[in-house]
Design a protein around this motif. Structure first.
Motif, short mmCIF file in Angstrom:
data_model
loop_
_atom_site.label_atom_id
_atom_site.label_comp_id
_atom_site.label_asym_id
_atom_site.label_seq_id
_atom_site.Cartn_x
_atom_site.Cartn_y
_atom_site.Cartn_z
N ILE A 1 0.85 -1.30 0.02
CA ILE A 1 -0.12 -0.06 0.09
C ILE A 1 0.89 1.16 0.00
N GLY A 2 1.82 1.27 0.67
CA GLY A 2 2.93 2.61 0.69
C GLY A 2 4.13 2.19 1.55
N ALA A 3 5.03 3.08 1.52
CA ALA A 3 6.20 2.79 2.08
C ALA A 3 6.16 3.06 3.75
N PRO A 4 6.94 2.44 4.45
CA PRO A 4 6.56 2.42 6.08
C PRO A 4 6.51 3.80 6.56
N SER A 5 7.37 4.73 6.02
CA SER A 5 7.35 6.26 6.39
C SER A 5 6.08 6.87 6.08
N GLU A 6 5.52 6.49 4.85
CA GLU A 6 4.38 7.12 4.32
C GLU A 6 3.17 6.47 5.32
N MET B 1 0.51 8.80 7.96
CA MET B 1 -0.90 8.69 7.90
C MET B 1 -1.59 8.39 9.07
N THR B 2 -0.85 7.45 9.80
CA THR B 2 -1.30 6.92 11.15
C THR B 2 -1.03 7.49 12.31
N ARG B 3 -0.11 7.98 12.59
CA ARG B 3 0.26 8.60 13.62
C ARG B 3 -0.57 9.69 14.31
N PRO B 4 -0.49 9.97 15.53
CA PRO B 4 -1.35 11.11 16.19
C PRO B 4 -1.14 12.19 15.43
N GLY B 5 -2.21 13.05 15.06
CA GLY B 5 -2.17 14.11 14.18
C GLY B 5 -1.84 14.03 12.76
N ALA C 1 -9.07 1.31 7.99
CA ALA C 1 -9.35 0.32 9.04
C ALA C 1 -8.08 -0.35 9.38
N GLY C 2 -7.62 -0.93 8.43
CA GLY C 2 -6.52 -1.90 8.77
C GLY C 2 -5.24 -1.24 9.02
N LEU C 3 -4.98 -0.17 8.47
CA LEU C 3 -3.80 0.38 8.80
C LEU C 3 -3.87 0.98 10.02
N MET C 4 -4.91 1.62 10.52
CA MET C 4 -4.91 2.34 11.83
C MET C 4 -5.00 1.22 12.86
N THR C 5 -5.49 -0.06 12.61
CA THR C 5 -5.42 -1.16 13.45
C THR C 5 -3.85 -1.56 13.71
N SER C 6 -3.35 -1.45 12.77
CA SER C 6 -1.88 -2.06 12.71
C SER C 6 -1.13 -1.03 13.45
N ALA C 7 -1.64 0.10 13.67
CA ALA C 7 -0.92 1.23 14.51
C ALA C 7 -1.23 1.21 15.85
N ARG D 1 -4.55 2.13 16.49
CA ARG D 1 -5.47 3.51 16.79
C ARG D 1 -6.68 3.11 16.17
N LEU D 2 -6.97 1.84 16.12
CA LEU D 2 -8.51 1.64 15.60
C LEU D 2 -9.71 2.48 16.22
N ASP D 3 -9.44 2.79 17.51
CA ASP D 3 -10.52 3.43 18.21
C ASP D 3 -10.66 5.04 18.00
N THR D 4 -9.44 5.47 17.44
CA THR D 4 -9.38 6.73 16.79
C THR D 4 -9.91 6.91 15.27
N PHE D 5 -9.72 5.78 14.50
CA PHE D 5 -10.37 5.68 13.33
C PHE D 5 -11.95 5.46 13.55
N LEU D 6 -12.47 4.53 14.34
CA LEU D 6 -13.85 4.68 14.56
C LEU D 6 -14.74 5.89 15.18
N ALA D 7 -13.78 6.67 15.98
CA ALA D 7 -14.11 7.97 16.53
C ALA D 7 -14.40 8.95 15.27
N LEU D 8 -13.39 8.70 14.29
CA LEU D 8 -13.44 9.71 13.01
C LEU D 8 -14.52 9.38 12.14
N VAL D 9 -14.76 8.31 11.93
CA VAL D 9 -15.80 7.59 11.01
C VAL D 9 -17.13 7.44 11.14
N LEU D 10 -17.16 7.03 12.56
CA LEU D 10 -18.79 6.62 12.88
C LEU D 10 -19.70 8.07 12.87
N PRO D 11 -19.21 9.27 13.38
CA PRO D 11 -20.17 10.33 13.41
C PRO D 11 -21.08 10.40 11.98
#
Length: 335
Positions: free
Chosen positions: A131-136, A140-144, A200-206, A208-218
């Motif tokens: 999907i992308g390089a580790p740095s990329e 994408m998935t780090r806080p902020g 969802a997969g990338l944020m879970t691997s990091a 941070r699935l809870d953050t992903f769901l908090a952003l998507v569900l509303p």
């Protein structure tokens, strides 16, 4: 059928109908009754010619004559605020309710695929590397990171308008392209599922699935429901091409197509609501529980609207199709 003999036998009736139509409002009561009778006979003649001895010039002439007569007999109907109220309280929710056997399974299968694909991406580093390089991916998935700043990178109003436009376009394509044997709808739906699964997969691997769901569900609950409704309706329209049921294929397609057109208008309003939530609520400073609660409440309100108002209207005979006076005439066809 001998077309020349048929034309000779009925030409006088068509000319008489044309003469009465030219007189407009100056008809007597007897002439008005005669006009209605001649209109009905001309419609039958047109049907016979189309099914037994199609002639382009004669068919065009009679089609125009029948259309003019129908407009005179039924009158010109103008839309009013009552039509809008009827559409919002009965027509649209009934159409969504009647299509539930298509869009509910579509939603369930899509959610299942999203979960499976998201899990696969989260637990397979080689897939993530594709999907992308580790740095990329870290960016994408780090806080902020990009997943979080995406929702606040533009002014709320313009972002909401952009989201609404994109989602309405996707829903419209599902409805319009459904007639092409369902295949474009399946592709559009798969693309949306894949995008969601990747996030969802990338944020879970990091972690941070809870953050992903908090952003998507509303906004995502209502938004995805609208997309599923559009996809299910498009699939039903495509299946009508294969199996029109007891109706002639053209009539069945026209009926489903008119309902799909109304569905597009209603779903545009639904997606406007979800786009507003995505533009103003998702990136807001409200606590996570408050933002998710708003999304859940709006989703429950829509489902109640469909299953209560729509179910009641559907049981009363509402189909979501336009009123009879707004349809083109459905002529009998040869058995």
């Amino acid at each position: 059928m001998d077309l020349d003999v048929f034309v000779t036998a009925h030409r006088a009736e068509w000319e008489r109908l044309d003469l009465l139509l030219r007189r407009g409002r100056r008809l007597t009561g007897a002439e008005a009754d005669e006009l209605v009778a001649l209109y009905q006979r001309a419609a039958t003649h047109l049907s016979l010619i189309q099914s037994s001895a199609p002639d382009p010039m004669l068919t065009a002439r009679l089609t125009q004559l029948v259309a003019r007569a129908r407009a005179t007999v039924t009158g010109v109907r103008r839309a009013s605020w009552r039509d809008a109220v009827h559409f919002l309280t009965e027509g649209f929710p009934a159409a969504v309710y009647r299509a539930r056997h298509w869009w509910v399974p579509t939603a369930l299968v899509s959610v299942l695929l999203t979960v499976v694909m998201g899990w696969w991406i989260a637990h397979h580093p080689d897939v993530q590397a594709a999907i992308g390089a580790p740095s990329e991916l870290r960016q994408m998935t780090r806080p902020g990171g990009e997943y979080e700043t995406y929702y606040s990178s533009h002014p709320e109003a313009s972002f909401a308008a952009q989201v609404w436009t994109n989602n309405a376009e996707a829903a419209g394509l599902c409805l319009v392209l459904g007639a092409f044997l369902c295949l474009p709808v399946v592709w559009i739906l798969f693309t949306n599922v894949l995008n969601l699964a990747v996030g969802a997969g990338l944020m879970t691997s990091a972690g941070r699935l809870d953050t992903f769901l908090a952003l998507v569900l509303p906004h995502g609950l209502l938004e995805l429901t609208a997309v599923f409704v559009a996809a299910g309706t498009g699939l039903r329209l495509g299946w009508t091409v294969v199996d029109p049921g007891p109706l002639p294929r053209r009539t069945a397609l026209a009926q489903q197509g008119r309902a799909a057109l109304g569905m597009a208008v209603g779903l545009a309003l639904v997606l406007f609501v979800s786009g507003s939530i995505e533009g103003f609520v998702t990136p807001s400073g409200l606590p996570t529980w408050a933002r998710v609660s708003i999304g859940v409440l709006v989703e429950l309100a829509f489902l109640t609207y469909v299953y209560v108002l729509g179910g009641r209207a559907a049981r009363a005979g509402e189909t979501g199709d336009v009123e009879m006076t707004g349809r083109s005439a459905e002529l009998p066809v040869a058995a």
